[in-house]
Design a protein around this motif. Structure first.
Motif, PDB file in Angstrom:
ATOM      1  N   ALA A 121      40.232  33.978  31.514  1.00 41.73           N
ATOM      2  CA  ALA A 121      40.591  34.778  32.688  1.00 41.73           C
ATOM      3  C   ALA A 121      42.094  35.028  32.660  1.00 41.73           C
ATOM      4  O   ALA A 121      42.852  34.299  31.998  1.00 41.73           O
ATOM      5  N   SER A 122      42.521  36.049  33.377  1.00 44.91           N
ATOM      6  CA  SER A 122      43.949  36.339  33.515  1.00 44.91           C
ATOM      7  C   SER A 122      44.538  35.659  34.737  1.00 44.91           C
ATOM      8  O   SER A 122      45.698  35.885  35.090  1.00 44.91           O
ATOM      9  N   VAL A 123      43.729  34.850  35.414  1.00 42.87           N
ATOM     10  CA  VAL A 123      44.155  34.088  36.593  1.00 42.87           C
ATOM     11  C   VAL A 123      43.743  32.630  36.377  1.00 42.87           C
ATOM     12  O   VAL A 123      42.891  32.343  35.531  1.00 42.87           O
ATOM     13  N   PRO A 124      44.322  31.691  37.121  1.00 42.40           N
ATOM     14  CA  PRO A 124      43.933  30.278  36.954  1.00 42.40           C
ATOM     15  C   PRO A 124      42.458  30.051  37.273  1.00 42.40           C
ATOM     16  O   PRO A 124      41.890  30.692  38.156  1.00 42.40           O
ATOM     17  N   VAL A 125      41.850  29.113  36.544  1.00 46.54           N
ATOM     18  CA  VAL A 125      40.441  28.769  36.712  1.00 46.54           C
ATOM     19  C   VAL A 125      40.331  27.295  37.114  1.00 46.54           C
ATOM     20  O   VAL A 125      40.883  26.425  36.436  1.00 46.54           O
ATOM     21  N   GLY A 126      39.630  27.023  38.195  1.00 47.15           N
ATOM     22  CA  GLY A 126      39.409  25.652  38.644  1.00 47.15           C
ATOM     23  C   GLY A 126      37.961  25.241  38.461  1.00 47.15           C
ATOM     24  O   GLY A 126      37.179  25.920  37.793  1.00 47.15           O
ATOM     25  N   PHE A 127      37.577  24.125  39.072  1.00 41.78           N
ATOM     26  CA  PHE A 127      36.195  23.668  38.956  1.00 41.78           C
ATOM     27  C   PHE A 127      35.838  22.774  40.133  1.00 41.78           C
ATOM     28  O   PHE A 127      36.705  22.190  40.789  1.00 41.78           O
ATOM     29  N   TYR A 128      34.527  22.694  40.382  1.00 38.78           N
ATOM     30  CA  TYR A 128      34.002  21.840  41.444  1.00 38.78           C
ATOM     31  C   TYR A 128      33.666  20.463  40.883  1.00 38.78           C
ATOM     32  O   TYR A 128      33.190  20.335  39.744  1.00 38.78           O
ATOM     33  N   ILE A 129      33.880  19.446  41.689  1.00 35.07           N
ATOM     34  CA  ILE A 129      33.432  18.082  41.382  1.00 35.07           C
ATOM     35  C   ILE A 129      32.533  17.631  42.529  1.00 35.07           C
ATOM     36  O   ILE A 129      33.004  17.476  43.656  1.00 35.07           O
ATOM     37  N   SER A 130      31.261  17.445  42.248  1.00 41.82           N
ATOM     38  CA  SER A 130      30.331  17.007  43.298  1.00 41.82           C
ATOM     39  C   SER A 130      30.135  15.498  43.294  1.00 41.82           C
ATOM     40  O   SER A 130      29.750  14.906  44.299  1.00 41.82           O
ATOM     41  N   GLY A 131      30.384  14.878  42.132  1.00 47.96           N
ATOM     42  CA  GLY A 131      30.077  13.461  41.975  1.00 47.96           C
ATOM     43  C   GLY A 131      28.772  13.231  41.245  1.00 47.96           C
ATOM     44  O   GLY A 131      28.427  12.108  40.900  1.00 47.96           O
ATOM     45  N   GLY A 132      28.033  14.312  40.992  1.00 49.68           N
ATOM     46  CA  GLY A 132      26.781  14.223  40.252  1.00 49.68           C
ATOM     47  C   GLY A 132      27.001  14.386  38.758  1.00 49.68           C
ATOM     48  O   GLY A 132      28.100  14.705  38.295  1.00 49.68           O
ATOM     49  N   LEU A 133      25.938  14.203  37.994  1.00 46.10           N
ATOM     50  CA  LEU A 133      26.017  14.243  36.538  1.00 46.10           C
ATOM     51  C   LEU A 133      26.454  15.610  36.021  1.00 46.10           C
ATOM     52  O   LEU A 133      27.321  15.707  35.149  1.00 46.10           O
ATOM     53  N   ASP A 134      25.858  16.680  36.556  1.00 51.30           N
ATOM     54  CA  ASP A 134      26.042  18.017  35.979  1.00 51.30           C
ATOM     55  C   ASP A 134      27.485  18.506  36.108  1.00 51.30           C
ATOM     56  O   ASP A 134      28.103  18.947  35.138  1.00 51.30           O
ATOM     57  N   SER A 135      28.034  18.433  37.314  1.00 51.41           N
ATOM     58  CA  SER A 135      29.416  18.891  37.497  1.00 51.41           C
ATOM     59  C   SER A 135      30.383  17.968  36.766  1.00 51.41           C
ATOM     60  O   SER A 135      31.453  18.404  36.324  1.00 51.41           O
ATOM     61  N   SER A 136      30.015  16.700  36.608  1.00 52.87           N
ATOM     62  CA  SER A 136      30.880  15.758  35.886  1.00 52.87           C
ATOM     63  C   SER A 136      30.939  16.096  34.400  1.00 52.87           C
ATOM     64  O   SER A 136      31.998  15.988  33.765  1.00 52.87           O
ATOM     65  N   ILE A 137      29.797  16.510  33.833  1.00 54.70           N
ATOM     66  CA  ILE A 137      29.785  16.947  32.429  1.00 54.70           C
ATOM     67  C   ILE A 137      30.666  18.174  32.265  1.00 54.70           C
ATOM     68  O   ILE A 137      31.492  18.261  31.326  1.00 54.70           O
ATOM     69  N   ILE A 138      30.529  19.145  33.166  1.00 51.56           N
ATOM     70  CA  ILE A 138      31.334  20.365  33.073  1.00 51.56           C
ATOM     71  C   ILE A 138      32.817  20.037  33.217  1.00 51.56           C
ATOM     72  O   ILE A 138      33.654  20.529  32.443  1.00 51.56           O
ATOM     73  N   ALA A 139      33.169  19.187  34.173  1.00 56.99           N
ATOM     74  CA  ALA A 139      34.571  18.793  34.354  1.00 56.99           C
ATOM     75  C   ALA A 139      35.114  18.129  33.098  1.00 56.99           C
ATOM     76  O   ALA A 139      36.253  18.400  32.674  1.00 56.99           O
ATOM     77  N   SER A 140      34.311  17.258  32.500  1.00 61.36           N
ATOM     78  CA  SER A 140      34.756  16.549  31.296  1.00 61.36           C
ATOM     79  C   SER A 140      34.911  17.497  30.112  1.00 61.36           C
ATOM     80  O   SER A 140      35.861  17.367  29.322  1.00 61.36           O
ATOM     81  N   LEU A 141      34.005  18.452  29.981  1.00 57.71           N
ATOM     82  CA  LEU A 141      34.114  19.429  28.886  1.00 57.71           C
ATOM     83  C   LEU A 141      35.315  20.349  29.087  1.00 57.71           C
ATOM     84  O   LEU A 141      35.988  20.722  28.124  1.00 57.71           O
ATOM     85  N   ILE A 142      35.584  20.722  30.331  1.00 61.07           N
ATOM     86  CA  ILE A 142      36.779  21.522  30.623  1.00 61.07           C
ATOM     87  C   ILE A 142      38.013  20.761  30.170  1.00 61.07           C
ATOM     88  O   ILE A 142      38.929  21.324  29.540  1.00 61.07           O
ATOM     89  N   ASN A 143      38.043  19.472  30.461  1.00 62.94           N
ATOM     90  CA  ASN A 143      39.173  18.640  30.077  1.00 62.94           C
ATOM     91  C   ASN A 143      39.295  18.525  28.564  1.00 62.94           C
ATOM     92  O   ASN A 143      40.400  18.496  28.011  1.00 62.94           O
TER      93      ASN A 143
END
Length: 619
Positions: free
Chosen positions: A255-277
Motif C-alpha cells: 500500500a502507499s499508506v501505513p498498514v496495521g492489523f487487528y489482534i483479537s487474542g485468538g489463534l487466527d489473528s495471532s498467526i497473521i500478526a506473527s507473519l506480518i512481523n
C-alpha cells in the motif's frame, strides 16, 4: 476499498441521471472520502468515490483502456496485479499508472469476462464494454467486497451499498420477510437475498452481464472441494500452507499508506500478526484490539502476549454495554440489515479506533474457522456421525424433511433442528404473518445446490455451508466490510487469499479436525511463531453482551423501539410475545448463553432500528 455505483438505462437521457448518481455517491462518502468522479456514455453512468490507498497521485477512477472502449470502476484490491501487468505488457498493452485497478480493463480486453478467474484480490467491479454495448458486474470469489443491484423499469442500478440504491427513484423499501426469517433461522441472510425485497446481493464468485436489457448471472468459482487431496504428511501440508499464507500477507501489506492489523487474542489473528512481523520485520506497525469490560469475555491477557511478541505500537479500546447501546443505531445503518448479535458494534468501534489513529488499512484473521474446522459445529457433526441411529431417533419427521430439502440429507443438522424451531418462529411473528408463513418460510427456499454437497465429507460439507451461509453474507459483510468502511477503513483478509483457500482444499479433513482438536494444521503453523498459551487455548467465540444486557440499560430509544403499540403497528412481530421476552430478558439473573442461544430480542430491536433509519413501512 472504495465505493462504486452506476445506472444502466438505454431509454433515458444520461444527463438527467447525473444528479441521481451524485446523490448515490453522497451516501457512499464514508467508503471514499478522498475523491469522487463519474463517467457517462450512451445510457450508462458509472460513479466512484475513492479511499486512496495505492498510487495516490494517479490511481483515480473510472479507468479506461488505451482506446477508451472499456471503462472500469472497482471497489477493492487486485493483489496479483504486478504479475498480470507484466503478462499484459508482454502482449502489447500500455499502462499509464501504477494502480492495481488499471489491469482490469486490459485483462477484460485480452480475455473477456473470464478474466475475473485470474484475479487474486477482494473486489467488486463495474465495467462498461462500449464495443459490445454491455455492462459487466463481478464480485470476488469469497465475497469480501459488496455489490448490490436492482431493477426499476428498464433501468438496472448497482452500488456498493444498499443505501445508494435507495436514492434511485422508484426503488422499493419493502422488507423481504424471507430474509428476516433467514436471519432468525440461519447465521444470516443469504445472497442474492437482502433485507429489502427486490434488491439483490451479487453472490460471491459470480458475475453479471447486462446487455439489451437482459441480465445473465454466471458462477465462475465455488468452494467445491473437487481438488485432489495432495498432502498425506502433516508437516509437508503445514509447510505448504504457511508458504501461501506468507505470500498472502506480503500481498496485503502492499500500500502507499501505513498498514496495521487487528489482534483479537485468538489463534487466527495471532498467526497473521506473527507473519506480518516475520515478513516485514523492518517496519514497526500499529495494532488494534477491543477488550470487554465483562471479565468472562475479556481476551486482553492473550492480546498482550501477541503484542509483546510482535512489538507493535498497540491501541486498545475498552468496550462495555453502554458502548453497544450508543453505537447500535450506527451499526444497523452501515450494516443495512437486521442483526442477530450485538458484536457488530464492537467491530464498528474497533475500526473507529483505526480511523482515529489516521490509518486506512488493517489485516485481520477471518476465514480460518470455515476452512479448518474451527467452529464447535464441526465437532458436533463428528459426534452425531458416531451415533447416527441415536441421532435419527431425536429428529422429528419435519426436521428430517427440512434437512433433506435444505442440505440433501435427512439426518444432517446445520445450526438447529429447523422443524422443531418452527414453533419458536411462530411465536415471534405476528398473528397476521403466522397465517401466511408458508409464503415466506425460509425452510421452504433452497439456499445451496445440494448436489454439490454429495461428494463432500462431513467437514467439507459444513465448511461449504459456513462459506455460503455465515462467511460471505454475514462475517464479511454486515460484520466485516460495512463496520470497517463505516469509518473509512479497508479490512484485508490473508487467510481468504484464493491461493490459501485452494491449498486448504488439498489438505485432508483429518488434518483440520484431528480427533476433536480444531484447526490442527493451523496450530502446526503457529508452533514457534505464536505464543504457546494461544496455540494451546481452546477456541473462544468472539461475542458481545446480548439484548438482555441492553434492556437493563433502560435506554429511551431502545424502549421506544420495543414499545408495544409500535411493534403492533409494524405488524411483523407479535407484541405480546415481545413483551414476554422483555420480561424474561430483564430478570436480574437472566443471561443468554451466546453464541449458542438465539437472541430473539436483538432481531426485534434491530428490525425496528432499520425501519426507523430507512423509513420502512410495516406490513
Amino acid at each position: 476499498m472504495c465505493g462504486i455505483c452506476g445506472i444502466i438505462d438505454k431509454t433515458k437521457n444520461v444527463e438527467g441521471q447525473v444528479e441521481i448518481v451524485q446523490k448515490m455517491m453522497d451516501v457512499l462518502y464514508h467508503r471514499g472520502p478522498d475523491d469522487r468522479a463519474y463517467h457517462t456514455d450512451l445510457g450508462i453512468i458509472l460513479g466512484f468515490v475513492r479511499l486512496s490507498i495505492l498510487d495516490l497521485e494517479s490511481g483515480m477512477q473510472p479507468m479506461q483502456n488505451e482506446d477508451k472502449t472499456v471503462t472500469v470502476v472497482c471497489n477493492g484490491e487486485i493483489y496479483n496485479y504486478r504479475e498480470l501487468r507484466d503478462e499484459l505488457k508482454a502482449k502489447g498493452h500500455i499502462f499509464h499508472t501504477q494502480c492495481d485497478v488499471e489491469v482490469i480493463s486490459h485483462m477484460y480486453e485480452q480475455y473477456g469476462p473470464d478474466f475475473i478467474k485470474r484475479l487474486n484480490g477482494q473486489f467488486a467491479i463495474g465495467l462498461y464494454d462500449k464495443k459490445n454495448d454491455l455492462v459487466f458486474l463481478g464480485r470476488d470469489q469469497v465475497g469480501i467486497a459488496p455489490l448490490f443491484y436492482t431493477r426499476v423499469g428498464e433501468a438496472v442500478v448497482f452500488a456498493s451499498e444498499i443505501k445508494a440504491l435507495l436514492k434511485y427513484p422508484g426503488v422499493s423499501k419493502e422488507l423481504d420477510l424471507t430474509a428476516i426469517d433467514q436471519m432468525i433461522s440461519f447465521p444470516g441472510i443469504i445472497a442474492p437475498r437482502t433485507v429489502f425485497k427486490g434488491i439483490n446481493s451479487l453472490e460471491s464468485g459470480h458475475y453479471l452481464i447486462i446487455k439489451n436489457g437482459e441480465i445473465t448471472n454466471t458462477e465462475y468459482w465455488d468452494l467445491l472441494y473437487d481438488k485432489e487431496i495432495k498432502y498425506k504428511d502433516e508437516n509437508e501440508a503445514a509447510e505448504a500452507l504457511k508458504a501461501e499464507l506468507e505470500k498472502a500477507v506480503r500481498y496485503r501489506l502492499n500500500a502507499s499508506v501505513p498498514v496495521g492489523f487487528y489482534i483479537s487474542g485468538g489463534l487466527d489473528s495471532s498467526i497473521i500478526a506473527s507473519l506480518i512481523n516475520m515478513v516485514g520485520s523492518d517496519t514497526i506497525r500499529h495494532s488494534f484490539s477491543i477488550d470487554f469490560t465483562a471479565r468472562e469475555i475479556s481476551e486482553r491477557k492473550y492480546q498482550q502476549l501477541v503484542q509483546k511478541q510482535v512489538k507493535s505500537i498497540h491501541h486498545e479500546r475498552l468496550f462495555g454495554i453502554g458502548d453497544i447501546v450508543s453505537n447500535l443505531k450506527d451499526a444497523v445503518y452501515y450494516s443495512e440489515s437486521v442483526l442477530k448479535e450485538t458484536y457488530n458494534t464492537a467491530s464498528y468501534v474497533l475500526s473507529g479506533l483505526v480511523h482515529e489513529n489516521n490509518m486506512k488499512v488493517v489485516l485481520t484473521g477471518e476465514g480460518a474457522d470455515e476452512l479448518f474446522g474451527g467452529y464447535v459445529g464441526y465437532k458436533f457433526d463428528k459426534m452425531r456421525e458416531a451415533s447416527k441411529a441415536q441421532r435419527m431417533s431425536q429428529l422429528t419427521k419435519e426436521d428430517m424433511e427440512i434437512n433433506d430439502f435444505l442440505w440433501g440429507d435427512p439426518c444432517y443438522t446445520y445450526e438447529k433442528n429447523h422443524g422443531s424451531f418452527l414453533d419458536q418462529r411462530r411465536k415471534l411473528f405476528s398473528n397476521k404473518l403466522v397465517d401466511s408463513l408458508k409464503d415466506f418460510d425460509c425452510s421452504r427456499v433452497k439456499v445451496v445446490d445440494t448436489k454439490k454437497l454429495e461428494h463432500m465429507d462431513l467437514l467439507q460439507k459444513r465448511s461449504y455451508l459456513d462459506f455460503k451461509m455465515r462467511l460471505s453474507d454475514h462475517l464479511l459483510s454486515d460484520h466485516g466490510d460495512r463496520m470497517a468502511m463505516g469509518h473509512s477503513v479497508e479490512a484485508r483478509y490473508p487467510i481468504l487469499d484464493i491461493n490459501v483457500i485452494e491449498t486448504a482444499m488439498t489438505i485432508p479433513s483429518e488434518m483440520k479436525l484431528k480427533g476433536y482438536d480444531e484447526k490442527y494444521i493451523l496450530k502446526k503453523i503457529a508452533e514457534g511463531i505464536v505464543p504457546k498459551e494461544i496455540v494451546k487455548r481452546p477456541k473462544f467465540a468472539f461475542v458481545a453482551p446480548g439484548s438482555s444486557d441492553i434492556l437493563k440499560q433502560n435506554d429511551e430509544y431502545i424502549n421506544e423501539i420495543l414499545n408495544f403499540d409500535r411493534i403492533k403497528s409494524q405488524g411483523i412481530f407479535d407484541p405480546e410475545y415481545v413483551e414476554e421476552l422483555k420480561k424474561q430478558y430483564s430478570q436480574p439473573d437472566f443471561k443468554l448463553n451466546l453464541p449458542y442461544d438465539s437472541d430473539m430480542l436483538i432481531i426485534v430491536i434491530t428490525t425496528g432500528i432499520l425501519m426507523d433509519i430507512f423509513e420502512v413501512a410495516g406490513v
